[in-house]
Scaffold this motif. Structure first.
Motif, PDB file in Angstrom:
ATOM      1  N   SER A   3       0.789  -1.142   0.078  1.00  0.00           N
ATOM      2  CA  SER A   3       0.066   0.116  -0.030  1.00  0.00           C
ATOM      3  C   SER A   3       0.749   1.161   0.089  1.00  0.00           C
ATOM      4  O   SER A   3       0.660   2.087  -0.585  1.00  0.00           O
ATOM      5  CB  SER A   3      -0.894  -0.155   1.086  1.00  0.00           C
ATOM      6  N   LEU A  12      -6.482   0.042   4.954  1.00  0.00           N
ATOM      7  CA  LEU A  12      -7.593  -0.252   4.395  1.00  0.00           C
ATOM      8  C   LEU A  12      -8.069  -1.554   4.034  1.00  0.00           C
ATOM      9  O   LEU A  12      -7.401  -2.179   3.611  1.00  0.00           O
ATOM     10  CB  LEU A  12      -7.831   0.636   3.254  1.00  0.00           C
ATOM     11  N   THR A  13      -9.351  -1.910   4.456  1.00  0.00           N
ATOM     12  CA  THR A  13      -9.762  -3.223   4.278  1.00  0.00           C
ATOM     13  C   THR A  13     -10.250  -3.324   2.914  1.00  0.00           C
ATOM     14  O   THR A  13     -10.543  -2.162   2.130  1.00  0.00           O
ATOM     15  CB  THR A  13     -10.826  -3.660   5.234  1.00  0.00           C
ATOM     16  N   PRO A  14     -10.327  -4.282   2.185  1.00  0.00           N
ATOM     17  CA  PRO A  14     -11.247  -4.408   0.839  1.00  0.00           C
ATOM     18  C   PRO A  14     -12.529  -3.898   0.805  1.00  0.00           C
ATOM     19  O   PRO A  14     -12.706  -3.232  -0.393  1.00  0.00           O
ATOM     20  CB  PRO A  14     -11.474  -6.102   0.510  1.00  0.00           C
ATOM     21  N   GLU A  15     -13.163  -3.934   1.824  1.00  0.00           N
ATOM     22  CA  GLU A  15     -14.564  -3.291   1.647  1.00  0.00           C
ATOM     23  C   GLU A  15     -14.636  -1.645   1.622  1.00  0.00           C
ATOM     24  O   GLU A  15     -15.004  -1.009   0.992  1.00  0.00           O
ATOM     25  CB  GLU A  15     -15.615  -3.836   2.820  1.00  0.00           C
ATOM     26  N   GLU A  16     -13.572  -1.120   2.449  1.00  0.00           N
ATOM     27  CA  GLU A  16     -13.218   0.409   2.474  1.00  0.00           C
ATOM     28  C   GLU A  16     -12.645   0.832   1.105  1.00  0.00           C
ATOM     29  O   GLU A  16     -13.042   1.868   0.558  1.00  0.00           O
ATOM     30  CB  GLU A  16     -12.540   0.642   3.583  1.00  0.00           C
ATOM     31  N   GLU A  17     -11.820  -0.041   0.404  1.00  0.00           N
ATOM     32  CA  GLU A  17     -11.417   0.292  -1.065  1.00  0.00           C
ATOM     33  C   GLU A  17     -12.457   0.313  -1.798  1.00  0.00           C
ATOM     34  O   GLU A  17     -12.505   1.182  -3.026  1.00  0.00           O
ATOM     35  CB  GLU A  17     -10.307  -0.584  -1.301  1.00  0.00           C
ATOM     36  N   GLN A 292      -7.517 -10.904  -4.969  1.00  0.00           N
ATOM     37  CA  GLN A 292      -8.556 -10.854  -4.091  1.00  0.00           C
ATOM     38  C   GLN A 292      -9.355 -12.334  -3.804  1.00  0.00           C
ATOM     39  O   GLN A 292      -9.544 -12.958  -2.951  1.00  0.00           O
ATOM     40  CB  GLN A 292      -9.597  -9.872  -3.972  1.00  0.00           C
TER      41      GLN A 292
END
Length: 312
Positions: A3, A12-17, A292
């Motif tokens: 990152s 950052l989590t994948p959901e936040e991205e 992912q």
């Protein structure tokens, strides 16, 4: 570490991205394609549908003249009160655009983008057909509404005088000024169309902001101005020759140049220049999604292996 190397905020989590991606404003290419598709749909409409919609738009644009005249006749004289009365200019645009009626200056960008994307004689012919039908319909509507406003006993004498003053103000411009102000007006309308495609939820605010600035700057617009100036003609203060030669011709040319040959051409050139970028971004995004997906796949495989070993 990855990152930080990519310049992204760590942690950052994948959901936040994904939330960040969803909240990004649309790229210029997306706006270009949205407007191009709208223009292509307009080019496909038959002549009768275009004309009746354009006629309705011309009649509706009389609301701008009506609102400004009513406000001017009821407010005291002065620059500050003139600024308030100029808000009435937005009335016709709001009604026409929200009702999705055919307005000529909108088509100087929406219908032009399909032609620029695929420059063929067929598309040029479709564009000229659309422009001619919509322009005739708009002018028929504005001339009719101006005639009715003058000759029917609708408004008091003070309001009638306010309508005349609005038309006189437009005709203070000479041919060159009409043309120059028409360019700015066409560019502003094209900007408005582009902004609406970007922020549909703020459509009303965008329309009011852009058209109010047009009124404050006394920029000339072929549709609204035809109602204002033809009112003078029907009142006997202006010959038709001046209507066509001094106002309509230069203003129309300016609107087309400002909307089509400046804004639309530059916007299209921008998209052509960036045509290689989206593919690269898409491939990067696809590879990230594959990575992912690969993580849970490996975890499933490991769990299945552990279960098999325990079973044996």
């Amino acid at each position: 570490m990855d990152s930080e190397q990519d310049g992204k905020t760590p942690g950052l989590t994948p959901e936040e991205e994904r939330d960040i991606d969803e909240n990004q404003p649309p790229r210029a290419a997306v706006l270009h394609e949205t407007i191009r598709m709208q223009g292509d749909q307009e080019l496909e409409r038959n002549v009768a549908a275009l004309f009746w919609s354009a006629l309705a738009a011309g009649l509706t644009m009389g609301l701008s003249l009506m609102a400004m005249g009513l406000l001017n006749s009821r407010l005291p004289d002065g620059e500050g009160f003139h600024a308030i009365a100029s808000l009435g200019y937005s009335a016709g645009f709001l009604a026409v655009i929200l009702a999705r009626q055919q307005l000529f200056t909108e088509n100087t960008i929406t219908a032009v983008l399909p032609v620029m994307t695929k420059f063929t004689l067929s598309n040029i012919g479709r564009l000229l057909r659309l422009w001619s039908v919509v322009l005739v319909g708009n002018l028929c509507g504005t001339l009719l509404v101006a005639y009715v406003m003058l000759h029917l006993p609708i408004f008091d004498s003070k309001t009638d005088l306010a309508f005349l003053e609005i038309g006189r103000k437009v005709m203070e411009n000479d041919v060159g000024t009409m043309f120059a102000k028409g360019i700015i007006s066409g560019w502003m309308i094209a900007t408005m169309v582009w902004m609406i495609a970007s922020m549909e939820a703020a459509k009303v605010a965008i329309i009011v902001m852009i058209t109010y600035l047009m009124a404050l700057g006394d920029f000339t617009h072929i549709v609204v101005g035809s109602a204002e100036v033809s009112y003078l003609v029907f009142a006997g203060e202006l010959p038709w020759k001046d209507f066509w030669m001094v106002f309509a011709g230069p203003t129309l040319a300016g609107n087309i140049i400002g909307g089509s040959f400046i804004f639309a051409l530059i916007s299209h050139a921008q998209i052509r220049s960036e045509s290689g970028t989206p593919k690269k971004q898409t491939s990067q995004k696809q590879s990230l999604q594959k990575k992912q997906r690969a993580v849970p796949d490996r975890e499933d495989t490991e769990r299945k292996g552990d279960a098999a070993r325990k079973g044996t």
